[in-house]
Design a protein around this motif. Structure first.
Motif, mmCIF file in Angstrom:
data_model
loop_
_atom_site.group_PDB
_atom_site.id
_atom_site.type_symbol
_atom_site.label_atom_id
_atom_site.label_comp_id
_atom_site.label_asym_id
_atom_site.label_seq_id
_atom_site.Cartn_x
_atom_site.Cartn_y
_atom_site.Cartn_z
ATOM 1 N N SER A 1 88.052 53.434 -9.059
ATOM 2 C CA SER A 1 87.377 54.639 -9.309
ATOM 3 C C SER A 1 88.085 55.532 -8.371
ATOM 4 O O SER A 1 87.628 56.683 -8.246
ATOM 5 N N GLY A 2 88.847 55.179 -7.586
ATOM 6 C CA GLY A 2 89.511 56.085 -6.482
ATOM 7 C C GLY A 2 88.800 56.215 -5.045
ATOM 8 O O GLY A 2 89.084 57.180 -4.395
ATOM 9 N N ASN A 3 88.030 55.236 -4.898
ATOM 10 C CA ASN A 3 87.632 55.080 -3.599
ATOM 11 C C ASN A 3 88.379 54.267 -2.546
ATOM 12 O O ASN A 3 88.997 53.390 -2.776
ATOM 13 N N LEU A 4 88.350 54.891 -1.222
ATOM 14 C CA LEU A 4 89.120 53.966 -0.351
ATOM 15 C C LEU A 4 88.231 53.701 0.926
ATOM 16 O O LEU A 4 87.424 54.659 1.394
ATOM 17 N N PRO B 1 92.157 62.068 -2.324
ATOM 18 C CA PRO B 1 92.300 63.226 -3.125
ATOM 19 C C PRO B 1 93.035 63.259 -4.536
ATOM 20 O O PRO B 1 93.301 62.165 -4.971
ATOM 21 N N ARG B 2 92.809 64.348 -5.123
ATOM 22 C CA ARG B 2 92.969 64.442 -6.450
ATOM 23 C C ARG B 2 94.708 64.285 -6.816
ATOM 24 O O ARG B 2 95.462 64.551 -6.013
ATOM 25 N N GLY B 3 94.698 63.482 -7.703
ATOM 26 C CA GLY B 3 96.282 62.873 -8.109
ATOM 27 C C GLY B 3 96.355 61.733 -7.429
ATOM 28 O O GLY B 3 97.793 61.375 -7.747
ATOM 29 N N VAL C 1 100.605 53.382 3.232
ATOM 30 C CA VAL C 1 101.567 54.190 2.028
ATOM 31 C C VAL C 1 100.649 53.690 0.693
ATOM 32 O O VAL C 1 100.739 52.737 0.345
ATOM 33 N N LEU C 2 100.110 54.737 0.075
ATOM 34 C CA LEU C 2 99.545 54.570 -1.269
ATOM 35 C C LEU C 2 100.708 54.935 -2.266
ATOM 36 O O LEU C 2 101.196 56.171 -2.289
ATOM 37 N N SER C 3 100.888 54.254 -3.403
ATOM 38 C CA SER C 3 101.874 54.835 -4.463
ATOM 39 C C SER C 3 101.109 54.899 -5.622
ATOM 40 O O SER C 3 100.369 53.928 -6.125
ATOM 41 N N CYS C 4 101.316 56.303 -6.336
ATOM 42 C CA CYS C 4 100.696 56.497 -7.404
ATOM 43 C C CYS C 4 101.364 57.159 -8.209
ATOM 44 O O CYS C 4 101.692 58.408 -8.429
ATOM 45 N N GLY C 5 101.870 56.111 -9.196
ATOM 46 C CA GLY C 5 103.017 56.606 -10.240
ATOM 47 C C GLY C 5 103.978 57.079 -9.653
ATOM 48 O O GLY C 5 104.709 56.223 -8.839
ATOM 49 N N LYS C 6 104.759 58.300 -9.492
ATOM 50 C CA LYS C 6 105.681 58.505 -8.893
ATOM 51 C C LYS C 6 105.549 59.314 -7.512
ATOM 52 O O LYS C 6 106.462 59.548 -6.954
ATOM 53 N N ARG C 7 104.266 59.327 -7.241
ATOM 54 C CA ARG C 7 104.022 60.182 -5.845
ATOM 55 C C ARG C 7 103.651 58.877 -4.877
ATOM 56 O O ARG C 7 102.973 58.007 -5.182
ATOM 57 N N THR C 8 103.848 59.305 -3.600
ATOM 58 C CA THR C 8 103.447 58.600 -2.610
ATOM 59 C C THR C 8 102.540 59.352 -1.666
ATOM 60 O O THR C 8 102.626 60.645 -1.390
ATOM 61 N N LEU C 9 101.411 58.713 -0.927
ATOM 62 C CA LEU C 9 100.525 59.515 0.087
ATOM 63 C C LEU C 9 100.587 58.504 1.252
ATOM 64 O O LEU C 9 100.054 57.282 1.193
ATOM 65 N N THR C 10 101.085 59.248 2.363
ATOM 66 C CA THR C 10 100.933 58.481 3.533
ATOM 67 C C THR C 10 99.856 58.866 4.474
ATOM 68 O O THR C 10 99.626 59.966 4.710
#
Length: 131
Positions: free
Chosen positions: A45-48, A119-121, A89-98
């Motif tokens: 559900s997108g929770n961390l 965050p959204r996305g 580091v989270l990979s979400c499709g072609k995007r990454t979030l550090t």
């Protein structure tokens, strides 16, 4: 590594139990989860949720710890144990979030809580790593 351990259905309502090992093998050295700083889990559900490793009790063999509260069809997508000064580091499709250690403070909570929304996305996590 996308996920650690294995999950199995627990009852007819779809609750799952994740069985995670206490020891991880990294570069020919065994690190106990207690010597590391933070355990991180991401749900579908997108929770961390970031939990201090010292907050996880050591139970008898065959017993399990409840890490995250799951609702309905929610499940744990990925989990990871971070050292004290590492970034997530989270990979979400072609995007990454550090997420640096200071950023993870916003996602910290008590064991067996739901955690905070990403965050959204970045709510559909494909993979997780340590930087």
């Amino acid at each position: 590594a996308a996920t650690h351990g294995r999950s199995r259905p627990r009852n007819e309502y779809g609750a799952t139990v994740v069985l995670a090992p206490l020891f991880w093998l990294q570069s020919r050295k065994i690190f106990c989860a207690r010597t590391l700083r933070v355990m991180v889990a991401v749900t579908s559900s997108g929770n961390l949720l970031a939990i201090a490793a010292n907050d996880l009790p050591e139970l008898d063999k065959g017993k399990g710890n409840k890490l995250v509260t799951l609702k309905g069809q929610d499940r744990i997508l990925a989990s990871c144990v971070l050292p004290a000064d590492a970034a997530l580091v989270l990979s979400c499709g072609k995007r990454t979030l550090t997420l640096k250690p200071a950023d993870l403070a916003g996602y910290s909570g008590a064991r067996a809580s739901r955690g905070s929304h990403l965050p959204r996305g970045f709510q559909r996590v494909d993979g997780m790593g340590i930087e």
